[in-house]
Write an enzyme that holds these catalytic residues in place. Sequence first.
Site, PDB file in Angstrom:
ATOM      1  N   ARG A  55       0.863  -1.199   0.000  1.00  0.00           N
ATOM      2  CA  ARG A  55       0.000   0.000   0.000  1.00  0.00           C
ATOM      3  C   ARG A  55       0.890   1.237   0.000  1.00  0.00           C
ATOM      4  O   ARG A  55       0.650   2.195  -0.717  1.00  0.00           O
ATOM      5  CB  ARG A  55      -0.944   0.011   1.209  1.00  0.00           C
ATOM      6  CG  ARG A  55      -1.616   1.370   1.380  1.00  0.00           C
ATOM      7  CD  ARG A  55      -2.869   1.419   2.255  1.00  0.00           C
ATOM      8  NE  ARG A  55      -2.928   0.465   3.325  1.00  0.00           N
ATOM      9  CZ  ARG A  55      -2.256   0.576   4.489  1.00  0.00           C
ATOM     10  NH1 ARG A  55      -1.474   1.613   4.725  1.00  0.00           N
ATOM     11  NH2 ARG A  55      -2.371  -0.350   5.408  1.00  0.00           N
ATOM     12  N   TYR A 115     -14.920  19.848 -13.348  1.00  0.00           N
ATOM     13  CA  TYR A 115     -15.303  18.453 -13.586  1.00  0.00           C
ATOM     14  C   TYR A 115     -16.403  18.084 -12.581  1.00  0.00           C
ATOM     15  O   TYR A 115     -16.275  18.395 -11.377  1.00  0.00           O
ATOM     16  CB  TYR A 115     -14.073  17.561 -13.390  1.00  0.00           C
ATOM     17  CG  TYR A 115     -14.378  16.089 -13.451  1.00  0.00           C
ATOM     18  CD1 TYR A 115     -14.721  15.480 -14.654  1.00  0.00           C
ATOM     19  CD2 TYR A 115     -14.333  15.297 -12.309  1.00  0.00           C
ATOM     20  CE1 TYR A 115     -15.019  14.133 -14.709  1.00  0.00           C
ATOM     21  CE2 TYR A 115     -14.618  13.951 -12.362  1.00  0.00           C
ATOM     22  CZ  TYR A 115     -14.960  13.366 -13.566  1.00  0.00           C
ATOM     23  OH  TYR A 115     -15.253  12.037 -13.606  1.00  0.00           O
ATOM     24  N   ASP A 120      -5.611  21.055 -11.993  1.00  0.00           N
ATOM     25  CA  ASP A 120      -6.040  19.786 -12.592  1.00  0.00           C
ATOM     26  C   ASP A 120      -5.670  19.865 -14.074  1.00  0.00           C
ATOM     27  O   ASP A 120      -6.297  20.589 -14.842  1.00  0.00           O
ATOM     28  CB  ASP A 120      -7.553  19.614 -12.395  1.00  0.00           C
ATOM     29  CG  ASP A 120      -8.105  18.333 -13.050  1.00  0.00           C
ATOM     30  OD1 ASP A 120      -7.416  17.771 -13.928  1.00  0.00           O
ATOM     31  OD2 ASP A 120      -9.221  17.914 -12.694  1.00  0.00           O
ATOM     32  N   LYS A 125      -7.205   9.279 -18.279  1.00  0.00           N
ATOM     33  CA  LYS A 125      -7.494   9.933 -19.553  1.00  0.00           C
ATOM     34  C   LYS A 125      -6.286   9.841 -20.495  1.00  0.00           C
ATOM     35  O   LYS A 125      -5.923   8.759 -20.886  1.00  0.00           O
ATOM     36  CB  LYS A 125      -7.959  11.356 -19.294  1.00  0.00           C
ATOM     37  CG  LYS A 125      -8.997  11.473 -18.142  1.00  0.00           C
ATOM     38  CD  LYS A 125     -10.331  10.821 -18.459  1.00  0.00           C
ATOM     39  CE  LYS A 125     -11.267  10.687 -17.259  1.00  0.00           C
ATOM     40  NZ  LYS A 125     -11.494  11.906 -16.482  1.00  0.00           N
TER      41      LYS A 125
HETATM   42  C1  LIG Z   1     -11.997  12.209 -15.188  1.00  0.00           C
HETATM   43  C2  LIG Z   1     -11.595  13.459 -14.530  1.00  0.00           C
HETATM   44  C3  LIG Z   1     -11.367  13.505 -13.151  1.00  0.00           C
HETATM   45  C4  LIG Z   1     -11.589  12.307 -12.239  1.00  0.00           C
HETATM   46  O1  LIG Z   1     -10.703  11.274 -12.513  1.00  0.00           O
HETATM   47  P1  LIG Z   1     -11.071   9.701 -12.323  1.00  0.00           P
HETATM   48  O2  LIG Z   1      -9.846   9.019 -12.788  1.00  0.00           O
HETATM   49  O3  LIG Z   1     -12.284   9.438 -13.160  1.00  0.00           O
HETATM   50  O4  LIG Z   1     -11.365   9.497 -10.885  1.00  0.00           O
HETATM   51  C5  LIG Z   1     -10.945  14.718 -12.602  1.00  0.00           C
HETATM   52  N1  LIG Z   1     -10.772  15.815 -13.375  1.00  0.00           N
HETATM   53  C6  LIG Z   1     -10.987  15.799 -14.698  1.00  0.00           C
HETATM   54  C7  LIG Z   1     -10.772  17.047 -15.491  1.00  0.00           C
HETATM   55  C8  LIG Z   1     -11.408  14.629 -15.329  1.00  0.00           C
HETATM   56  O5  LIG Z   1     -11.639  14.630 -16.650  1.00  0.00           O
END
Ligand SMILES: *Cc1c(COP(=O)(O)O)cnc(C)c1O
Length: 381
Positions: A48, A100, A172, A197
């Site tokens: 972990r 988001y 982000d 992504k």
């Molecule tokens: C998908 C996404 C998230 C969340 O990420 P997960 O991997 O789905 O938990 C946060 N910010 C943005 C801009 C995203 O596209």
Amino acid sequence: MAYKFGTKAIHAGQSPDPSTGAIMTPIFQTSTFVQASPGKHQGYAYARGKNPTRTALEDCLAALENAKHALCFSSGMGATDAVAKLLKPGDEVITGNDLYGGTYRMFTKVFANYGIKFHFVDLHDAQNIQNYINENTKLIWVETPTNPTMKIVDITACAKIAKASKITFVVDNTFASPYLQNPIDLGADIVMHSVTKYLGGHSDVIMGALMMNDETLYERLAFIHNSCGATPGPMDSFLVLRGIKTLHLRMKAHCENGKAVAHFLRNHPKVDKVYWPGFEEHPNHDIAKKQMRDFGGMISFTTKNASIEDTFKLASSFKVFSLAESLGGVESLINHPATMTHASIPKADRETAGVVDSLLRLSVGVEDIEDLLEDLAQALN
Ligand SMILES: *Cc1c(COP(=O)(O)O)cnc(C)c1O
């Protein structure tokens, strides 16, 4: 030696396995590590806290964002959750008003219950942040480009404001990926990614990451990471290491295809608005040009006089684009933000942010552009 981006994507954090010479980092599928005597081990005690496959990925991700440290989480939301846990009751956060959907939900439905106050602000002009700063402000959280209306926030301007008031500043960077934008170079304290992504890139892994330079911030986040336990497994770490090896090639193709799709949509008689930061008429195009290397493959658009039924019909009539949540994979996706990714945001707030019922979001993949344009043409027909 400072390597360029593509070389780092392929090599950073990775070296041949010393026991066999295997060129690929092994998947260390183990929960624990044998110790010679209590506390005497090779840096790994329990998976972990640390796993060698994950360490290779964290080192690679840190290199891509020009950061000293990275921590990988079992999802993007897990990474965001760890940052929010730096806060305590009474603290205040300033963030954008078209976040988001999952981030908005976590802030308003989870952390608001712990006595943390969130201000959702229009960040088209970063100076708007100034109006919300007080002695309790501890965090500024920014997304750029924003999801799904592709607004651009001036990272350098936010960083200056944050620094002046000693506020932790997080970006982000999911939509841009480290190939297009490096917020730490522009003054951010922490970069967050939904690795799910573009970084993963193949729609087969859920993962998140944080990158940072500051040692104290790293130690605090590493403590939360291990204590709260949203850490990813070695197989997923391997898949992302493998995906990242083509990040630069994929991003080039996403940008090229994105540009062609954006222009196609802008010239289509049935299309009303097109949101893409590469257009000169985009309200913050100059900032996008300054802080990004190219404009990416994320595009949103509305159609003229479309009811929600018309929009549902359009969203279901594609053959190459698949109707699905998520983005950043090799395959092209279409999404209806109002009922899919952004359904958890109240309708009035959503519409203020431009997420109207006729808005569709495209994640333009790396298929042949002729096929993508033909698919758009037949669906819009
Ligand atoms: C998908 C996404 C998230 C969340 O990420 P997960 O991997 O789905 O938990 C946060 N910010 C943005 C801009 C995203 O596209």
